[in-house]
Design a protein around this motif. Structure first.
Motif, PDB file in Angstrom:
ATOM      1  N   LYS A   1       0.835  -1.207   0.000  1.00  0.00           N
ATOM      2  CA  LYS A   1       0.000   0.000   0.000  1.00  0.00           C
ATOM      3  C   LYS A   1       0.864   1.249   0.000  1.00  0.00           C
ATOM      4  O   LYS A   1       0.568   2.230  -0.697  1.00  0.00           O
ATOM      5  CB  LYS A   1      -0.928   0.008   1.217  1.00  0.00           C
ATOM      6  CG  LYS A   1      -2.055  -0.976   1.139  1.00  0.00           C
ATOM      7  CD  LYS A   1      -2.902  -0.934   2.404  1.00  0.00           C
ATOM      8  CE  LYS A   1      -3.930  -2.030   2.411  1.00  0.00           C
ATOM      9  NZ  LYS A   1      -4.687  -2.063   3.672  1.00  0.00           N
TER      10      LYS A   1
ATOM     11  N   LYS B   1       2.305   1.867  -3.445  1.00  0.00           N
ATOM     12  CA  LYS B   1       1.263   2.388  -4.332  1.00  0.00           C
ATOM     13  C   LYS B   1       1.010   3.867  -4.070  1.00  0.00           C
ATOM     14  O   LYS B   1       0.905   4.674  -4.995  1.00  0.00           O
ATOM     15  CB  LYS B   1      -0.023   1.587  -4.171  1.00  0.00           C
ATOM     16  CG  LYS B   1      -1.091   1.972  -5.151  1.00  0.00           C
ATOM     17  CD  LYS B   1      -2.317   1.098  -5.008  1.00  0.00           C
ATOM     18  CE  LYS B   1      -3.374   1.568  -6.017  1.00  0.00           C
ATOM     19  NZ  LYS B   1      -4.595   0.833  -5.913  1.00  0.00           N
ATOM     20  N   LEU B   2       0.915   4.240  -2.803  1.00  0.00           N
ATOM     21  CA  LEU B   2       0.726   5.644  -2.444  1.00  0.00           C
ATOM     22  C   LEU B   2       1.916   6.496  -2.883  1.00  0.00           C
ATOM     23  O   LEU B   2       1.757   7.624  -3.390  1.00  0.00           O
ATOM     24  CB  LEU B   2       0.495   5.804  -0.933  1.00  0.00           C
ATOM     25  CG  LEU B   2      -0.839   5.310  -0.417  1.00  0.00           C
ATOM     26  CD1 LEU B   2      -0.823   5.317   1.129  1.00  0.00           C
ATOM     27  CD2 LEU B   2      -1.971   6.175  -0.931  1.00  0.00           C
ATOM     28  N   GLU B   3       3.100   5.948  -2.698  1.00  0.00           N
ATOM     29  CA  GLU B   3       4.322   6.671  -3.092  1.00  0.00           C
ATOM     30  C   GLU B   3       4.364   6.879  -4.594  1.00  0.00           C
ATOM     31  O   GLU B   3       4.771   7.948  -5.077  1.00  0.00           O
ATOM     32  CB  GLU B   3       5.538   5.892  -2.624  1.00  0.00           C
ATOM     33  CG  GLU B   3       6.851   6.628  -2.820  1.00  0.00           C
ATOM     34  CD  GLU B   3       8.042   5.865  -2.275  1.00  0.00           C
ATOM     35  OE1 GLU B   3       9.152   6.382  -2.406  1.00  0.00           O
ATOM     36  OE2 GLU B   3       7.851   4.748  -1.749  1.00  0.00           O
ATOM     37  N   ALA B   4       3.929   5.914  -5.356  1.00  0.00           N
ATOM     38  CA  ALA B   4       3.913   6.050  -6.807  1.00  0.00           C
ATOM     39  C   ALA B   4       2.911   7.102  -7.257  1.00  0.00           C
ATOM     40  O   ALA B   4       3.111   7.759  -8.275  1.00  0.00           O
ATOM     41  CB  ALA B   4       3.557   4.697  -7.453  1.00  0.00           C
ATOM     42  N   ASP B   5       1.849   7.314  -6.488  1.00  0.00           N
ATOM     43  CA  ASP B   5       0.844   8.325  -6.826  1.00  0.00           C
ATOM     44  C   ASP B   5       1.301   9.731  -6.457  1.00  0.00           C
ATOM     45  O   ASP B   5       0.659  10.699  -6.859  1.00  0.00           O
ATOM     46  CB  ASP B   5      -0.482   8.016  -6.139  1.00  0.00           C
ATOM     47  CG  ASP B   5      -1.145   6.774  -6.691  1.00  0.00           C
ATOM     48  OD1 ASP B   5      -0.765   6.348  -7.817  1.00  0.00           O
ATOM     49  OD2 ASP B   5      -2.031   6.220  -6.007  1.00  0.00           O
ATOM     50  N   LEU B   6       2.343   9.884  -5.672  1.00  0.00           N
ATOM     51  CA  LEU B   6       2.826  11.226  -5.269  1.00  0.00           C
ATOM     52  C   LEU B   6       3.508  11.965  -6.392  1.00  0.00           C
ATOM     53  O   LEU B   6       4.181  11.661  -7.211  1.00  0.00           O
ATOM     54  CB  LEU B   6       3.768  11.124  -4.070  1.00  0.00           C
ATOM     55  CG  LEU B   6       3.101  10.744  -2.765  1.00  0.00           C
ATOM     56  CD1 LEU B   6       4.169  10.599  -1.683  1.00  0.00           C
ATOM     57  CD2 LEU B   6       2.097  11.790  -2.330  1.00  0.00           C
TER      58      LEU B   6
END
Length: 139
Positions: free
Chosen positions: A131, A134-139
């Motif tokens: 998770k 995934k969050l880091e990739a969305d930043l």
């Protein structure tokens, strides 16, 4: 969809014979005579206030103990409390495993409990890291 039953993998709730065979093996593997094993059971039962037999008797006698261990005797079966005392004296959870197996359960020891808890925590951390990626990739 109906699951096809396998003739050889059918579970049985008629576990009396298997339980008694297992109990006899636990006694044999204990390194104690049946008399010594019985004496230790009676002492432990007294210490914890557990009745091993029905009726007026306070202690389990050798004749009844022999019937508990005889796979051909389907009349004399230990109570759950007596089975717990038996398992403690025999240092074996195998009789309890025989009881649990027909309902798809297993009896595990402290080491297996720790391993299971570790595995659950490990998988929780892996999911959490996924998770985070995934969050880091969305930043």
């Amino acid at each position: 969809m109906v699951k096809q039953l396998n003739l050889f993998d059918r579970k049985s709730f008629n576990i009396t014979r298997e339980l008694k065979e297992c109990m006899a093996q636990v006694v044999a593997d204990s390194g104690r005579s049946r008399a010594e094993f019985l004496d230790l059971m009676n002492r432990l039962a007294d210490r914890f206030g557990v009745r091993l037999v029905k009726g007026n008797g306070n202690h389990l006698r050798m004749a009844t103990f022999e019937k508990w261990l005889n796979p051909n005797d389907h009349e004399h079966i230990p109570s759950p409390s007596a089975l717990a005392i038996f398992s403690e004296i025999g240092a074996s959870s195998l009789p309890l495993q025989v009881l649990a197996a027909p309902i798809g359960c297993r009896v595990i020891d402290e080491k297996d409990i720790k391993l299971l808890l570790w595995a659950k925590e490990y998988h929780r951390i892996r999911e959490s890291r996924a998770k985070m990626r995934k969050l880091e990739a969305d930043l």
